[in-house]
Design a protein around this motif. Structure first.
Motif, PDB file in Angstrom:
ATOM      1  N   PHE A  47      26.983 -35.046-105.211  1.00  0.00           N
ATOM      2  CA  PHE A  47      26.755 -34.362-103.966  1.00  0.00           C
ATOM      3  C   PHE A  47      26.440 -35.392-102.974  1.00  0.00           C
ATOM      4  O   PHE A  47      25.896 -36.547-103.114  1.00  0.00           O
ATOM      5  CB  PHE A  47      25.214 -33.490-104.169  1.00  0.00           C
ATOM      6  N   ALA A  48      27.044 -35.397-101.618  1.00  0.00           N
ATOM      7  CA  ALA A  48      26.921 -36.103-100.585  1.00  0.00           C
ATOM      8  C   ALA A  48      25.685 -35.787 -99.713  1.00  0.00           C
ATOM      9  O   ALA A  48      25.735 -35.212 -98.926  1.00  0.00           O
ATOM     10  CB  ALA A  48      28.020 -35.769 -99.708  1.00  0.00           C
ATOM     11  N   TYR A  49      24.486 -36.359-100.359  1.00  0.00           N
ATOM     12  CA  TYR A  49      23.447 -36.286 -99.587  1.00  0.00           C
ATOM     13  C   TYR A  49      23.249 -37.193 -98.398  1.00  0.00           C
ATOM     14  O   TYR A  49      24.109 -37.953 -98.079  1.00  0.00           O
ATOM     15  CB  TYR A  49      22.324 -36.770-100.357  1.00  0.00           C
ATOM     16  N   SER A  50      22.485 -36.811 -97.491  1.00  0.00           N
ATOM     17  CA  SER A  50      22.226 -37.652 -96.341  1.00  0.00           C
ATOM     18  C   SER A  50      21.547 -38.928 -96.565  1.00  0.00           C
ATOM     19  O   SER A  50      20.796 -38.991 -97.769  1.00  0.00           O
ATOM     20  CB  SER A  50      21.417 -36.845 -95.306  1.00  0.00           C
ATOM     21  N   ASP A  51      21.776 -39.856 -95.694  1.00  0.00           N
ATOM     22  CA  ASP A  51      20.983 -41.016 -96.017  1.00  0.00           C
ATOM     23  C   ASP A  51      19.449 -40.876 -95.729  1.00  0.00           C
ATOM     24  O   ASP A  51      18.608 -41.624 -96.483  1.00  0.00           O
ATOM     25  CB  ASP A  51      21.621 -42.305 -95.077  1.00  0.00           C
ATOM     26  N   ALA A  52      19.195 -39.966 -94.645  1.00  0.00           N
ATOM     27  CA  ALA A  52      17.789 -39.680 -94.527  1.00  0.00           C
ATOM     28  C   ALA A  52      17.124 -39.039 -95.643  1.00  0.00           C
ATOM     29  O   ALA A  52      15.965 -39.686 -96.070  1.00  0.00           O
ATOM     30  CB  ALA A  52      17.785 -38.715 -93.507  1.00  0.00           C
ATOM     31  N   LEU A  53      17.616 -38.214 -96.848  1.00  0.00           N
ATOM     32  CA  LEU A  53      16.996 -37.727 -97.732  1.00  0.00           C
ATOM     33  C   LEU A  53      16.946 -39.029 -98.784  1.00  0.00           C
ATOM     34  O   LEU A  53      15.781 -39.268 -99.483  1.00  0.00           O
ATOM     35  CB  LEU A  53      17.744 -36.595 -98.354  1.00  0.00           C
ATOM     36  N   LYS A  54      18.239 -39.605 -98.987  1.00  0.00           N
ATOM     37  CA  LYS A  54      17.936 -40.795-100.269  1.00  0.00           C
ATOM     38  C   LYS A  54      17.331 -41.886 -99.677  1.00  0.00           C
ATOM     39  O   LYS A  54      17.114 -42.555-100.809  1.00  0.00           O
ATOM     40  CB  LYS A  54      19.518 -41.182 -99.924  1.00  0.00           C
ATOM     41  N   SER A  55      16.756 -42.128 -98.513  1.00  0.00           N
ATOM     42  CA  SER A  55      16.085 -43.302 -98.357  1.00  0.00           C
ATOM     43  C   SER A  55      14.560 -42.640 -98.296  1.00  0.00           C
ATOM     44  O   SER A  55      13.639 -43.799 -98.231  1.00  0.00           O
ATOM     45  CB  SER A  55      16.246 -43.766 -96.989  1.00  0.00           C
ATOM     46  N   VAL A  56      14.298 -41.717 -98.678  1.00  0.00           N
ATOM     47  CA  VAL A  56      12.825 -41.378 -98.960  1.00  0.00           C
ATOM     48  C   VAL A  56      12.357 -41.758-100.309  1.00  0.00           C
ATOM     49  O   VAL A  56      12.992 -41.345-101.313  1.00  0.00           O
ATOM     50  CB  VAL A  56      12.637 -39.598 -98.853  1.00  0.00           C
ATOM     51  N   PRO A  57      11.264 -42.807-100.458  1.00  0.00           N
ATOM     52  CA  PRO A  57      11.051 -43.245-101.887  1.00  0.00           C
ATOM     53  C   PRO A  57      10.435 -42.043-102.644  1.00  0.00           C
ATOM     54  O   PRO A  57       9.747 -41.134-102.256  1.00  0.00           O
ATOM     55  CB  PRO A  57      10.223 -44.419-101.491  1.00  0.00           C
ATOM     56  N   SER A  71       8.461 -28.453 -94.209  1.00  0.00           N
ATOM     57  CA  SER A  71       9.307 -28.630 -93.164  1.00  0.00           C
ATOM     58  C   SER A  71      10.404 -29.936 -93.534  1.00  0.00           C
ATOM     59  O   SER A  71      10.013 -31.129 -93.345  1.00  0.00           O
ATOM     60  CB  SER A  71       8.701 -29.276 -91.843  1.00  0.00           C
ATOM     61  N   PRO A  72      11.511 -29.552 -93.870  1.00  0.00           N
ATOM     62  CA  PRO A  72      12.614 -30.671 -94.246  1.00  0.00           C
ATOM     63  C   PRO A  72      12.656 -31.489 -93.237  1.00  0.00           C
ATOM     64  O   PRO A  72      12.727 -32.835 -93.639  1.00  0.00           O
ATOM     65  CB  PRO A  72      13.702 -29.592 -94.578  1.00  0.00           C
ATOM     66  N   ARG A  73      12.838 -31.083 -92.052  1.00  0.00           N
ATOM     67  CA  ARG A  73      13.131 -31.932 -90.880  1.00  0.00           C
ATOM     68  C   ARG A  73      12.138 -33.121 -90.663  1.00  0.00           C
ATOM     69  O   ARG A  73      12.440 -33.975 -90.113  1.00  0.00           O
ATOM     70  CB  ARG A  73      13.661 -31.394 -89.820  1.00  0.00           C
ATOM     71  N   LYS A  74      10.960 -32.981 -90.914  1.00  0.00           N
ATOM     72  CA  LYS A  74       9.690 -33.606 -90.586  1.00  0.00           C
ATOM     73  C   LYS A  74       9.615 -34.654 -92.010  1.00  0.00           C
ATOM     74  O   LYS A  74       9.439 -35.872 -91.991  1.00  0.00           O
ATOM     75  CB  LYS A  74       8.504 -33.063 -90.468  1.00  0.00           C
ATOM     76  N   TYR A  75       9.985 -34.078 -93.182  1.00  0.00           N
ATOM     77  CA  TYR A  75       9.891 -34.942 -94.114  1.00  0.00           C
ATOM     78  C   TYR A  75      10.991 -35.996 -94.235  1.00  0.00           C
ATOM     79  O   TYR A  75      10.668 -37.035 -94.761  1.00  0.00           O
ATOM     80  CB  TYR A  75      10.048 -34.045 -95.672  1.00  0.00           C
ATOM     81  N   ALA A  76      12.267 -35.472 -93.908  1.00  0.00           N
ATOM     82  CA  ALA A  76      13.296 -36.535 -93.972  1.00  0.00           C
ATOM     83  C   ALA A  76      14.120 -36.402 -92.776  1.00  0.00           C
ATOM     84  O   ALA A  76      15.170 -35.621 -92.486  1.00  0.00           O
ATOM     85  CB  ALA A  76      14.145 -36.331 -95.110  1.00  0.00           C
ATOM     86  N   PRO A  77      13.719 -36.969 -91.710  1.00  0.00           N
ATOM     87  CA  PRO A  77      14.256 -36.628 -90.290  1.00  0.00           C
ATOM     88  C   PRO A  77      15.687 -37.119 -90.431  1.00  0.00           C
ATOM     89  O   PRO A  77      16.313 -38.241 -90.863  1.00  0.00           O
ATOM     90  CB  PRO A  77      13.501 -37.529 -89.190  1.00  0.00           C
ATOM     91  N   GLY A  78      16.655 -36.113 -90.047  1.00  0.00           N
ATOM     92  CA  GLY A  78      17.931 -36.305 -90.072  1.00  0.00           C
ATOM     93  C   GLY A  78      18.783 -35.668 -91.365  1.00  0.00           C
ATOM     94  O   GLY A  78      19.915 -35.731 -91.687  1.00  0.00           O
ATOM     95  N   THR A  79      17.969 -35.054 -92.115  1.00  0.00           N
ATOM     96  CA  THR A  79      18.415 -34.458 -93.021  1.00  0.00           C
ATOM     97  C   THR A  79      19.440 -33.361 -93.119  1.00  0.00           C
ATOM     98  O   THR A  79      19.311 -32.678 -92.041  1.00  0.00           O
ATOM     99  CB  THR A  79      17.207 -33.503 -94.183  1.00  0.00           C
ATOM    100  N   LYS A  80      20.405 -32.949 -93.841  1.00  0.00           N
ATOM    101  CA  LYS A  80      21.449 -31.911 -93.801  1.00  0.00           C
ATOM    102  C   LYS A  80      20.742 -30.783 -94.166  1.00  0.00           C
ATOM    103  O   LYS A  80      21.552 -29.510 -94.077  1.00  0.00           O
ATOM    104  CB  LYS A  80      22.464 -32.350 -94.852  1.00  0.00           C
ATOM    105  N   MET A  81      19.603 -30.586 -94.849  1.00  0.00           N
ATOM    106  CA  MET A  81      19.201 -29.352 -95.010  1.00  0.00           C
ATOM    107  C   MET A  81      18.644 -28.510 -93.905  1.00  0.00           C
ATOM    108  O   MET A  81      17.582 -28.707 -93.274  1.00  0.00           O
ATOM    109  CB  MET A  81      18.018 -29.482 -96.165  1.00  0.00           C
TER     110      MET A  81
END
Ligand code: HEM
Length: 105
Positions: A47-57, A71-81
């Motif tokens: 699956f082609a995740y966003s860098d935004a999500l993958k970079s969350v440790p 809030s997906p966009r607060k958790y991982a700003p730039g997420t594709k979700m």
């Protein structure tokens, strides 16, 4: 109230436009979610995740999942979700209990 996976299955209907959760199920707009609880963010190689999500440790433990679904966009700003989130804490607890019931972790 404690978390209820059966009620979480109802909440999960808000997710099925984008996600399957059966074992080996197809990715859609979002990744298949079988066994996702406890896994690292963005663990599926196909699956082609966003860098935004993958970079969350860290891994998808309860607290991470609760924050993500608030809030997906607060958790991982730039997420594709592109999902606003679940404002109700009991709904979040129930859907995380449901996710946790689908797949061995
Ligand atoms: C990613 C759960 C609704 C699209 C994820 C992930 C989880 C999740 C746990 C991370 C998976 C991983 O790391 O492997 C949920 C739940 C939902 C929901 C529980 C309902 C309450 C939606 C909806 C859409 C969507 C409605 C489409 C409009 C996506 C996408 C990703 C994703 C595109 C990848 C995000 C990225 O790479 O930045 N979702 N989701 N999700 N979801 Fe959802």
């Amino acid at each position: 109230a404690s978390a209820d996976p059966a009620k979480g299955a109802e909440v999960f209907k808000k997710c099925t436009a984008c996600h399957t959760i059966n074992q080996g199920g197809a990715n859609g707009i979002g990744p298949n979610l079988y066994g996702v609880v406890g896994k690292p963010h963005g663990h599926l190689p196909n699956f082609a995740y966003s860098d935004a999500l993958k970079s969350v440790p860290g891994n998808w433990d309860f607290d991470a999942m609760d924050a993500w679904l608030t809030s997906p966009r607060k958790y991982a700003p730039g997420t594709k979700m592109t999902f606003a989130g679940l404002g109700n804490a009991q709904d979040r607890a129930n859907v995380v209990a449901y996710l946790n019931s689908q797949g061995s972790n």
